[in-house]
Design an enzyme around this catalytic site. Structure first.
Site, short mmCIF file in Angstrom:
data_model
loop_
_atom_site.label_atom_id
_atom_site.label_comp_id
_atom_site.label_asym_id
_atom_site.label_seq_id
_atom_site.Cartn_x
_atom_site.Cartn_y
_atom_site.Cartn_z
N LYS A 158 21.31 -12.75 7.05
CA LYS A 158 20.22 -13.21 6.18
C LYS A 158 20.09 -14.74 6.24
O LYS A 158 21.35 -15.47 6.65
CB LYS A 158 20.56 -13.15 4.68
CG LYS A 158 20.24 -11.49 4.10
CD LYS A 158 20.54 -11.40 2.69
CE LYS A 158 20.29 -10.04 2.12
NZ LYS A 158 20.50 -9.91 0.76
N GLU A 275 17.65 -11.38 -9.29
CA GLU A 275 17.42 -10.12 -8.45
C GLU A 275 18.86 -9.42 -8.08
O GLU A 275 19.42 -10.12 -7.53
CB GLU A 275 16.47 -10.39 -7.19
CG GLU A 275 15.09 -11.10 -7.62
CD GLU A 275 14.16 -10.79 -6.87
OE1 GLU A 275 14.26 -10.17 -5.74
OE2 GLU A 275 13.05 -11.21 -6.95
N GLU A 288 19.38 -12.74 -5.32
CA GLU A 288 18.86 -13.85 -5.32
C GLU A 288 18.35 -14.39 -6.56
O GLU A 288 18.21 -13.32 -7.39
CB GLU A 288 18.01 -14.23 -4.21
CG GLU A 288 16.67 -13.37 -4.27
CD GLU A 288 15.42 -13.31 -3.13
OE1 GLU A 288 15.88 -14.50 -2.25
OE2 GLU A 288 14.59 -12.77 -3.23
N ASN A 290 14.81 -16.03 -8.31
CA ASN A 290 13.52 -16.76 -7.89
C ASN A 290 13.36 -17.66 -9.24
O ASN A 290 13.36 -17.38 -10.44
CB ASN A 290 12.52 -15.62 -7.89
CG ASN A 290 12.67 -14.75 -6.53
OD1 ASN A 290 12.65 -15.44 -5.56
ND2 ASN A 290 12.63 -13.48 -6.74
N ARG A 292 10.84 -18.86 -10.24
CA ARG A 292 9.09 -19.22 -10.97
C ARG A 292 8.80 -18.03 -11.61
O ARG A 292 9.63 -17.20 -11.89
CB ARG A 292 8.41 -19.20 -9.45
CG ARG A 292 8.67 -18.00 -8.54
CD ARG A 292 8.04 -17.88 -7.08
NE ARG A 292 8.60 -17.15 -6.24
CZ ARG A 292 8.59 -15.66 -6.35
NH1 ARG A 292 7.96 -15.01 -7.30
NH2 ARG A 292 9.00 -15.12 -5.31
#
Length: 445
Positions: A158, A275, A288, A290, A292
């Site tokens: 990744k 997540e 991860e 996020n 926002r």
């Protein structure tokens, strides 16, 4: 309380923010590119300022022009929405330095969580389960192969600065690993300006489940339970639902508590989403964070009855979160279908003019959209036309409502993903709640 807010975005999320601002008595300033002159967010804001030509890099990603617009409009806050500059730490820092309240987390948290390898290391320190993998980014191919062997194939490579499925490669054996490693580095460099990649154990047919979290400047942290986001195409979400049909109450409580504790230790403010990938045995691993508001936030609003954008504005105005964790309850079930201007068979974009547009209605049906009859779906930006959200007393009722709503939704002039959503709603595996991130690859080849 914030008095005047600039929305550094377009489309349905700009409209969504305008609505919450107006309910709180906050004046709104829209920004727009030349191509968006006739857009609804421009019409419904109290003021609108053009920030450049149609190319996103010259308008919605142009930090200098957005800050200039904010100064001209004399705003005291800037809401980035999602996409564009929403997770750009430099933009958040510039907003702060120029005296504008960035309606989101602190720039250092955006920066930290924006680097996937550092985010993983941080969450691991905070006691959040992580997928077995490399300790940070790996540059040397031989070292990378050694780590992959220790983890055990298959592995996934990744991009450290990645997102949206870019710079991700799966290697099923030693023979394919080195090639996939180099390809991931090239893709990462091209997409994000950094060739840093890291390696993780690849969990086959996992679920994608995320926890909506919120923190304020007084140290209060809450979560709003989970969203199941497993129906995806190439790591892009298509359908989301809340709550997850997979989680037990014990798993739900554990994921929520671990997520809240991590956010508290981080000192995080405003909206965020942690997540996770979840295996068939119910083990969950941090993927991860996020930093926002998410595209799929409406389904959380539907099951909790709480306006998350309004909460963002309150927290950004240095107000405390006005409720405790025990006050947040799950009520019923909600599903969201992303209606994109794409060919439902090939997923090729389908820009053009919408010559017929009729949205569904009825009890428990919500449509978040900036589309209207005779508007143009532009080829320059994201292809999403609308988010169709339904709420029912349970999952079966929500699915039944979604089927009716999809049949009522009329969009002519461009191809859309509505036919695909109809097929998914009828699929026995979806109806049983038996979904995973490779659902489409398994059943809709």
């Amino acid at each position: 309380m914030l008095k005047r807010v600039l929305i550094a975005n377009r489309g349905e999320i700009a409209l969504r923010i305008i609505r919450s601002c107006k309910e709180l008595g906050i004046e709104t300033v829209a920004v727009y590119s030349n191509a968006d002159r006739e857009s609804l967010h421009v019409a419904f804001a109290d003021e609108a300022i053009c920030i450049g030509p149609h190319q996103a890099g010259d308008s919605y990603l142009n930090i200098k022009n957005i800050i200039s617009a904010a100064e001209i409009a004399d705003v005291d806050g800037i809401h980035p929405g999602y996409g564009f500059l929403a997770e750009n730490a430099d933009f958040a820092r510039i907003c702060e330095d120029c005296g504008f309240k960035f309606i989101g987390p602190k720039s250092e948290h955006i920066e930290l969580m924006g680097n996937k390898a550092k985010a993983k290391e941080t969450m691991k320190e905070f006691g959040v389960p992580v997928v077995p993998g490399s300790e940070g980014a790996v540059d040397d191919p031989d070292e990378a192969l050694k780590i992959a062997k220790e983890i055990g194939f298959p592995v996934i490579i990744k991009a450290s600065a990645g997102g949206g499925g870019k710079g991700m490669r799966v290697a099923h054996n030693e023979m394919s690993f080195l090639n996939q490693f180099e390809m991931a580095k090239i893709e990462s460099e091209k997409a994000f300006g950094s060739g840093d990649v890291y390696i993780e154990k690849f969990i086959e047919s996992p679920r994608h489940i995320e926890i909506q979290v919120f923190g304020d400047s007084f140290g209060n942290v809450v979560h709003f339970y989970e969203r199941e986001c497993s129906i995806q195409r190439r790591h892009q979400k298509l359908i989301e639902e809340a709550p997850s049909p997979f989680l037990t109450e014990r798993m739900r409580q554990k994921m929520g508590e671990i997520s809240v504790e991590a956010v508290r230790k981080l000192g995080y403010e405003n909206a965020g989403t942690i997540e996770y990938i979840v295996d068939k045995s119910g083990n969950f691993y941090f993927m991860e964070m996020n930093t926002r508001i998410q595209v799929e936030h409406p389904i959380t609003e539907m099951i909790t009855g709480i306006d998350l954008v309004k909460l963002q504005l309150l927290v950004a105005s240095e107000k405390e979160i006005p409720f405790k964790q025990e006050d947040i309850e799950i009520r019923g079930h909600a599903i969201e279908c992303r209606i994109n201007a794409e060919d439902p068979e090939t997923f090729m974009p389908s820009p053009g003019t919408i010559n017929a547009y009729y949205t569904p209605g009825g009890f428990g049906v919500r449509v978040d959209s900036a589309a209207y009859q005779e508007c143009t779906v532009l080829p320059y930006y994201d292809s999403m036309i609308a988010k169709l959200i339904v709420h029912g007393k349970d999952r079966d009722e929500a699915i039944a409502k979604m089927k009716v709503a999809l049949n009522e939704f009329i969009i002519e002039g461009v191809k859309t993903t509505i036919p695909l959503h109809k097929r998914i709603m009828e699929h026995h595996k979806f109806m049983e709640g038996d979904v995973s991130t490779d659902f489409l690859e398994k059943y809709f080849k």
